[in-house]
Design a protein around this motif. Sequence first.
Motif, PDB file in Angstrom:
ATOM      1  N   LYS A 191       1.639  -0.544  14.147  1.00  0.00           N
ATOM      2  CA  LYS A 191       1.182   0.804  13.787  1.00  0.00           C
ATOM      3  C   LYS A 191       2.384   1.719  13.553  1.00  0.00           C
ATOM      4  O   LYS A 191       3.399   1.597  14.227  1.00  0.00           O
ATOM      5  CB  LYS A 191       0.293   1.395  14.896  1.00  0.00           C
ATOM      6  CG  LYS A 191      -0.974   0.592  15.167  1.00  0.00           C
ATOM      7  CD  LYS A 191      -1.937   0.637  13.993  1.00  0.00           C
ATOM      8  CE  LYS A 191      -3.156  -0.240  14.236  1.00  0.00           C
ATOM      9  NZ  LYS A 191      -3.911  -0.490  13.002  1.00  0.00           N
ATOM     10  N   SER A 192       2.233   2.617  12.584  1.00  0.00           N
ATOM     11  CA  SER A 192       3.296   3.570  12.291  1.00  0.00           C
ATOM     12  C   SER A 192       2.691   4.940  12.008  1.00  0.00           C
ATOM     13  O   SER A 192       1.678   5.046  11.317  1.00  0.00           O
ATOM     14  CB  SER A 192       4.105   3.101  11.078  1.00  0.00           C
ATOM     15  OG  SER A 192       5.024   4.103  10.691  1.00  0.00           O
ATOM     16  N   ALA A 193       3.309   5.978  12.556  1.00  0.00           N
ATOM     17  CA  ALA A 193       2.836   7.345  12.317  1.00  0.00           C
ATOM     18  C   ALA A 193       3.505   7.934  11.075  1.00  0.00           C
ATOM     19  O   ALA A 193       3.132   8.989  10.584  1.00  0.00           O
ATOM     20  CB  ALA A 193       3.131   8.211  13.538  1.00  0.00           C
ATOM     21  N   GLU A 194       4.498   7.197  10.569  1.00  0.00           N
ATOM     22  CA  GLU A 194       5.254   7.673   9.406  1.00  0.00           C
ATOM     23  C   GLU A 194       4.525   7.324   8.110  1.00  0.00           C
ATOM     24  O   GLU A 194       4.238   6.152   7.844  1.00  0.00           O
ATOM     25  CB  GLU A 194       6.635   7.002   9.418  1.00  0.00           C
ATOM     26  CG  GLU A 194       7.591   7.532   8.372  1.00  0.00           C
ATOM     27  CD  GLU A 194       8.837   6.661   8.238  1.00  0.00           C
ATOM     28  OE1 GLU A 194       9.532   6.840   7.217  1.00  0.00           O
ATOM     29  OE2 GLU A 194       9.096   5.814   9.112  1.00  0.00           O
ATOM     30  N   LYS A 195       4.213   8.366   7.342  1.00  0.00           N
ATOM     31  CA  LYS A 195       3.479   8.152   6.088  1.00  0.00           C
ATOM     32  C   LYS A 195       4.450   7.648   5.021  1.00  0.00           C
ATOM     33  O   LYS A 195       5.287   8.406   4.539  1.00  0.00           O
ATOM     34  CB  LYS A 195       2.821   9.468   5.645  1.00  0.00           C
ATOM     35  CG  LYS A 195       1.749   9.278   4.600  1.00  0.00           C
ATOM     36  CD  LYS A 195       0.963  10.532   4.342  1.00  0.00           C
ATOM     37  CE  LYS A 195      -0.090  10.243   3.280  1.00  0.00           C
ATOM     38  NZ  LYS A 195      -0.950  11.382   3.017  1.00  0.00           N
ATOM     39  N   ARG A 196       4.373   6.354   4.719  1.00  0.00           N
ATOM     40  CA  ARG A 196       5.286   5.765   3.733  1.00  0.00           C
ATOM     41  C   ARG A 196       4.665   4.492   3.175  1.00  0.00           C
ATOM     42  O   ARG A 196       3.763   3.903   3.787  1.00  0.00           O
ATOM     43  CB  ARG A 196       6.638   5.451   4.377  1.00  0.00           C
ATOM     44  CG  ARG A 196       6.551   4.479   5.540  1.00  0.00           C
ATOM     45  CD  ARG A 196       7.919   4.104   6.090  1.00  0.00           C
ATOM     46  NE  ARG A 196       7.810   3.349   7.318  1.00  0.00           N
ATOM     47  CZ  ARG A 196       7.559   2.042   7.390  1.00  0.00           C
ATOM     48  NH1 ARG A 196       7.368   1.346   6.283  1.00  0.00           N
ATOM     49  NH2 ARG A 196       7.485   1.430   8.557  1.00  0.00           N
ATOM     50  N   VAL A 212       0.862  -1.196   0.000  1.00  0.00           N
ATOM     51  CA  VAL A 212       0.000   0.000   0.000  1.00  0.00           C
ATOM     52  C   VAL A 212       0.894   1.241   0.000  1.00  0.00           C
ATOM     53  O   VAL A 212       2.021   1.200   0.497  1.00  0.00           O
ATOM     54  CB  VAL A 212      -0.949   0.028   1.235  1.00  0.00           C
ATOM     55  CG1 VAL A 212      -1.995  -1.068   1.142  1.00  0.00           C
ATOM     56  CG2 VAL A 212      -0.174  -0.074   2.547  1.00  0.00           C
ATOM     57  N   PRO A 213       0.396   2.358  -0.558  1.00  0.00           N
ATOM     58  CA  PRO A 213       1.233   3.567  -0.610  1.00  0.00           C
ATOM     59  C   PRO A 213       1.412   4.249   0.749  1.00  0.00           C
ATOM     60  O   PRO A 213       2.368   4.986   0.953  1.00  0.00           O
ATOM     61  CB  PRO A 213       0.479   4.481  -1.589  1.00  0.00           C
ATOM     62  CG  PRO A 213      -0.913   3.942  -1.649  1.00  0.00           C
ATOM     63  CD  PRO A 213      -0.847   2.493  -1.313  1.00  0.00           C
ATOM     64  N   ASP A 214       0.470   3.988   1.686  1.00  0.00           N
ATOM     65  CA  ASP A 214       0.528   4.656   2.996  1.00  0.00           C
ATOM     66  C   ASP A 214       0.124   3.676   4.094  1.00  0.00           C
ATOM     67  O   ASP A 214      -1.040   3.301   4.200  1.00  0.00           O
ATOM     68  CB  ASP A 214      -0.391   5.888   2.984  1.00  0.00           C
ATOM     69  CG  ASP A 214      -0.461   6.593   4.329  1.00  0.00           C
ATOM     70  OD1 ASP A 214       0.377   6.303   5.200  1.00  0.00           O
ATOM     71  OD2 ASP A 214      -1.366   7.436   4.504  1.00  0.00           O
ATOM     72  N   ILE A 215       1.081   3.264   4.914  1.00  0.00           N
ATOM     73  CA  ILE A 215       0.786   2.247   5.944  1.00  0.00           C
ATOM     74  C   ILE A 215       0.135   2.835   7.201  1.00  0.00           C
ATOM     75  O   ILE A 215      -0.301   2.080   8.065  1.00  0.00           O
ATOM     76  CB  ILE A 215       2.046   1.458   6.361  1.00  0.00           C
ATOM     77  CG1 ILE A 215       3.140   2.416   6.844  1.00  0.00           C
ATOM     78  CG2 ILE A 215       2.525   0.541   5.270  1.00  0.00           C
ATOM     79  CD1 ILE A 215       4.193   1.764   7.681  1.00  0.00           C
ATOM     80  N   THR A 216       0.048   4.173   7.313  1.00  0.00           N
ATOM     81  CA  THR A 216      -0.498   4.763   8.554  1.00  0.00           C
ATOM     82  C   THR A 216      -1.960   4.378   8.779  1.00  0.00           C
ATOM     83  O   THR A 216      -2.432   4.372   9.905  1.00  0.00           O
ATOM     84  CB  THR A 216      -0.373   6.306   8.551  1.00  0.00           C
ATOM     85  OG1 THR A 216      -1.038   6.827   7.381  1.00  0.00           O
ATOM     86  CG2 THR A 216       1.072   6.753   8.556  1.00  0.00           C
ATOM     87  N   ARG A 217      -2.661   4.038   7.707  1.00  0.00           N
ATOM     88  CA  ARG A 217      -4.077   3.639   7.827  1.00  0.00           C
ATOM     89  C   ARG A 217      -4.225   2.210   8.349  1.00  0.00           C
ATOM     90  O   ARG A 217      -5.311   1.789   8.730  1.00  0.00           O
ATOM     91  CB  ARG A 217      -4.763   3.729   6.456  1.00  0.00           C
ATOM     92  CG  ARG A 217      -5.099   5.131   6.010  1.00  0.00           C
ATOM     93  CD  ARG A 217      -5.858   5.091   4.696  1.00  0.00           C
ATOM     94  NE  ARG A 217      -7.068   4.286   4.778  1.00  0.00           N
ATOM     95  CZ  ARG A 217      -7.679   3.762   3.726  1.00  0.00           C
ATOM     96  NH1 ARG A 217      -7.187   3.923   2.524  1.00  0.00           N
ATOM     97  NH2 ARG A 217      -8.784   3.052   3.873  1.00  0.00           N
ATOM     98  N   TYR A 218      -3.131   1.448   8.324  1.00  0.00           N
ATOM     99  CA  TYR A 218      -3.197   0.016   8.643  1.00  0.00           C
ATOM    100  C   TYR A 218      -2.105  -0.341   9.641  1.00  0.00           C
ATOM    101  O   TYR A 218      -1.313   0.498  10.045  1.00  0.00           O
ATOM    102  CB  TYR A 218      -2.975  -0.823   7.364  1.00  0.00           C
ATOM    103  CG  TYR A 218      -3.770  -0.390   6.171  1.00  0.00           C
ATOM    104  CD1 TYR A 218      -5.044  -0.898   5.939  1.00  0.00           C
ATOM    105  CD2 TYR A 218      -3.255   0.529   5.256  1.00  0.00           C
ATOM    106  CE1 TYR A 218      -5.782  -0.507   4.822  1.00  0.00           C
ATOM    107  CE2 TYR A 218      -3.984   0.928   4.138  1.00  0.00           C
ATOM    108  CZ  TYR A 218      -5.244   0.407   3.930  1.00  0.00           C
ATOM    109  OH  TYR A 218      -5.975   0.790   2.828  1.00  0.00           O
ATOM    110  N   GLY A 219      -2.034  -1.611   9.986  1.00  0.00           N
ATOM    111  CA  GLY A 219      -0.895  -2.133  10.733  1.00  0.00           C
ATOM    112  C   GLY A 219       0.059  -2.763   9.732  1.00  0.00           C
ATOM    113  O   GLY A 219      -0.357  -3.519   8.869  1.00  0.00           O
TER     114      GLY A 219
END
Length: 249
Positions: free
Chosen positions: A171-176, A149-156
């Motif tokens: 969980k990650s707060a880093e948008k990557r 996925v382009p952005d893991i912040t929405r998921y685990g």
Amino acid sequence: VSTAKKGKTEQENKMQAILLAGGLGTRLRSVVSDRPKPMALIEDKPFMEYVTRELVRSGITEIIFAVGYKGSMVEEYFGDGSRFEITASYAYEEELLGTAGAIKNAARFMTGGQVFVLNADTFYRIDYSRFPKLCEEKQLDMALVLREVPDITRYGEATLIDGILTGFNEKSAEKRPGTINGGIYLLSKDLIQDIPAGKVSLENEMIPKWMKEGRRLGGFVNDGYFIDIGVPEDYFRFQKDVEEGVIAW
């Protein structure tokens, strides 16, 4: 080889899948209020028929429907399964059991040592033969699929090193970009027997527990077509994809 033994071997070689269809589907209630979410209609066919036909296309012809809310509607539609080239069984939940609880409840219909498990409200185009091959190659108790996925912040985030699961639901707060759980599993009977009775989550309880215990869990990343019809916009997107022939057999 005796006929009885041969029959048993053939039975064990047949791959089964548990389709988890027991959720309430509250987020889709605004557009689908009269039926379980996986039975939401797409071109006059329930979404779950598309999922089932994809399994048949992959050679999985024994399906255990794990049903709850309005589950009789599923059984009325699929019946014994012959119309869809499958053998159908139905495992009813008297109360909400969570993903792992639903798997344990449905596992009484298992005939072999492994079973595929997938959510009946997601459609993922995938080569199912990769799961047993990976299990054999890496001696796994469970194989799962990840997707990018382009952005893991929405998921685990879920991570693999050399095909072995090293991180899950982190969980990650880093948008990557990164990889997340794709929600299709091949589980051994041994692992399923380890699930306690009652309401239990596969993702939040059992997988983290098994990882901590050092059970062999692994997987692969797949880039095939994926959709989860849990929200109205994705339900309508799948309708459009069917109409335009993106999803066809």
